[in-house]
Enzyme design. Structure first.
Site, mmCIF file in Angstrom:
data_model
loop_
_atom_site.group_PDB
_atom_site.id
_atom_site.type_symbol
_atom_site.label_atom_id
_atom_site.label_comp_id
_atom_site.label_asym_id
_atom_site.label_seq_id
_atom_site.Cartn_x
_atom_site.Cartn_y
_atom_site.Cartn_z
ATOM 1 N N TYR A 139 0.857 -1.190 0.000
ATOM 2 C CA TYR A 139 0.000 0.000 0.000
ATOM 3 C C TYR A 139 0.889 1.235 0.000
ATOM 4 O O TYR A 139 1.869 1.305 0.741
ATOM 5 C CB TYR A 139 -0.897 -0.016 1.236
ATOM 6 C CG TYR A 139 -1.690 1.255 1.450
ATOM 7 C CD1 TYR A 139 -2.925 1.438 0.838
ATOM 8 C CD2 TYR A 139 -1.204 2.269 2.268
ATOM 9 C CE1 TYR A 139 -3.651 2.607 1.032
ATOM 10 C CE2 TYR A 139 -1.925 3.439 2.468
ATOM 11 C CZ TYR A 139 -3.144 3.601 1.852
ATOM 12 O OH TYR A 139 -3.858 4.765 2.043
ATOM 13 N N HIS A 140 0.538 2.239 -0.814
ATOM 14 C CA HIS A 140 1.370 3.432 -1.005
ATOM 15 C C HIS A 140 0.870 4.577 -0.129
ATOM 16 O O HIS A 140 -0.239 5.077 -0.314
ATOM 17 C CB HIS A 140 1.330 3.842 -2.475
ATOM 18 C CG HIS A 140 2.486 4.697 -2.910
ATOM 19 N ND1 HIS A 140 2.793 5.901 -2.303
ATOM 20 C CD2 HIS A 140 3.417 4.523 -3.890
ATOM 21 C CE1 HIS A 140 3.851 6.424 -2.899
ATOM 22 N NE2 HIS A 140 4.256 5.603 -3.858
ATOM 23 N N GLY A 141 1.684 5.009 0.835
ATOM 24 C CA GLY A 141 1.341 6.164 1.650
ATOM 25 C C GLY A 141 1.571 7.459 0.897
ATOM 26 O O GLY A 141 2.072 7.460 -0.235
ATOM 27 N N SER B 299 3.901 -1.087 -5.986
ATOM 28 C CA SER B 299 2.665 -0.567 -5.400
ATOM 29 C C SER B 299 1.698 -0.309 -6.550
ATOM 30 O O SER B 299 1.865 0.672 -7.285
ATOM 31 C CB SER B 299 2.916 0.726 -4.627
ATOM 32 O OG SER B 299 1.687 1.280 -4.193
ATOM 33 N N GLU C 69 -2.691 6.492 -5.648
ATOM 34 C CA GLU C 69 -3.070 6.062 -4.303
ATOM 35 C C GLU C 69 -2.463 6.975 -3.249
ATOM 36 O O GLU C 69 -3.112 7.314 -2.246
ATOM 37 C CB GLU C 69 -2.622 4.619 -4.065
ATOM 38 C CG GLU C 69 -3.102 4.019 -2.757
ATOM 39 C CD GLU C 69 -2.848 2.526 -2.720
ATOM 40 O OE1 GLU C 69 -3.814 1.759 -2.920
ATOM 41 O OE2 GLU C 69 -1.676 2.117 -2.517
#
Length: 324
Positions: free
Chosen positions: A129-131, A196, A202
């Site tokens: 998951y990409h912050g 990702s 995202e």
């Protein structure tokens, strides 16, 4: 306000404690009107807090440029060794990994859970998951290099390769922007590769609800099928509380879709607790389609979010987790 000559002794219940304390400090330090100074300092803090929150995320960029400067110095000092060694950059990678690992420990109390799921050798595709800023992945790469002695390649967005000065950093740490055939080649060569699927979109659009923004992307699944490798899902708890993006607004979404560049401002840099969780590997299955594998991987990442992340994320709670 009380008169300075008024006694602040025992039994003077009418005199507020804080006012007495201020007067005592004024006498000790020889400063007149200390209360006014404190009020002014509080006012400055109120005024500059928004500015500080906007500046802190760019401290990460500053650290990246310090890393680049170190790599250039290292390259110049070892220019003669380059002709004789295939491992010229190992020393630099170890130094940089140690520095980033130290920053992770001090600023975020960073932890990785499930490190044993990363193979000691052989290929694997890590899907994460990409912050808003993928600082967790920088920390994760450092951990992998320190504890496994392996370099994890990563697929980066095209715009990253256009950032001035970043070419050496991306080259040393084996970042690439594709294409699919190159990713398959890397995995078939026995390396670790991270992707990702949500990417920059995202990073900008997702928020404290941690919604996965992959759209209909399934190229990563086809890569895993073609290379015949397992997929390891990955998620970092509180990554959205460390840094927040304003990219979800209509204007910044339009700008990104139009120019494919993340114009949206960010804020944060909070020293929240960060924990990276690695899920159980999804083994290679010759019977599965890319669409089915993509959905299976998305569900695996979502399961990690549901299990380990408070929804919606809360910055104060994430800060307090440092003390748990």
């Amino acid at each position: 306000m009380i008169d300075k000559n008024q006694t602040c002794g025992v039994g003077q219940d009418s005199v507020p404690y804080m006012i007495c304390l201020i007067h005592i400090l004024e006498e000790w330090f020889g400063v007149e009107q200390l209360e006014d100074y404190l009020n002014f300092a509080n006012y400055l803090l109120w005024v500059f807090t928004p500015l500080i929150l906007l500046i802190l995320p760019y401290f990460t960029i500053f650290l990246l440029y310090l890393t680049i400067i170190f790599l250039h110095i290292y390259k110049r000092k070892n220019v003669l060794k380059e002709a004789y060694s295939h491992n010229l950059w190992d020393g630099a990678r170890k130094t940089v990994a140690t520095l980033w690992d130290g920053h992770a420990a001090v600023w975020h109390g960073y932890e990785v859970h499930g490190m044993e799921k990363i193979p000691e050798d052989g290929p694997a595709l890590i899907i994460f998951y990409h912050g808003a800023i993928p600082i967790d992945f920088y920390y994760f790469m450092a951990k992998i290099f320190i504890h496994k002695g392996r370099t994890c390649r990563v697929v980066a967005d095209h715009f990253v390769f256009k950032i001035p000065g970043f070419s050496l950093l991306l080259d040393v740490f084996c970042a690439l922007h594709g294409p699919r055939e190159k990713c398959v080649e890397i995995l078939r060569s026995g390396h670790l590769l991270a992707i990702s699927p949500g990417g920059v979109r995202e990073a900008l659009i997702s928020d404290e609800t941690y919604n996965i923004v992959w759209g209909h992307r399934r190229g990563f699944a086809q890569v895993a099928i073609d290379a015949k490798v397992p997929i390891i899902p990955m998620f970092t708890q509180n990554i959205r509380e460390g840094f927040r993006s304003l990219g979800g607004t209509r204007l910044f979404r339009w700008l990104y879709e139009k120019f494919r560049y993340p114009f949206a401002p960010m804020y944060g840099g909070f020293p929240v607790k960060l924990r990276t969780y690695l899920g159980d590997p999804i083994p290679y299955d010759p019977q599965i389609t890319a669409e089915e594998l993509a959905e299976k991987t998305k569900n695996a990442v979502q399961a990690l979010i549901d299990k380990h992340q408070r929804i919606p994320g809360n910055i104060m709670s994430a800060l307090l987790e440092r003390f748990h």
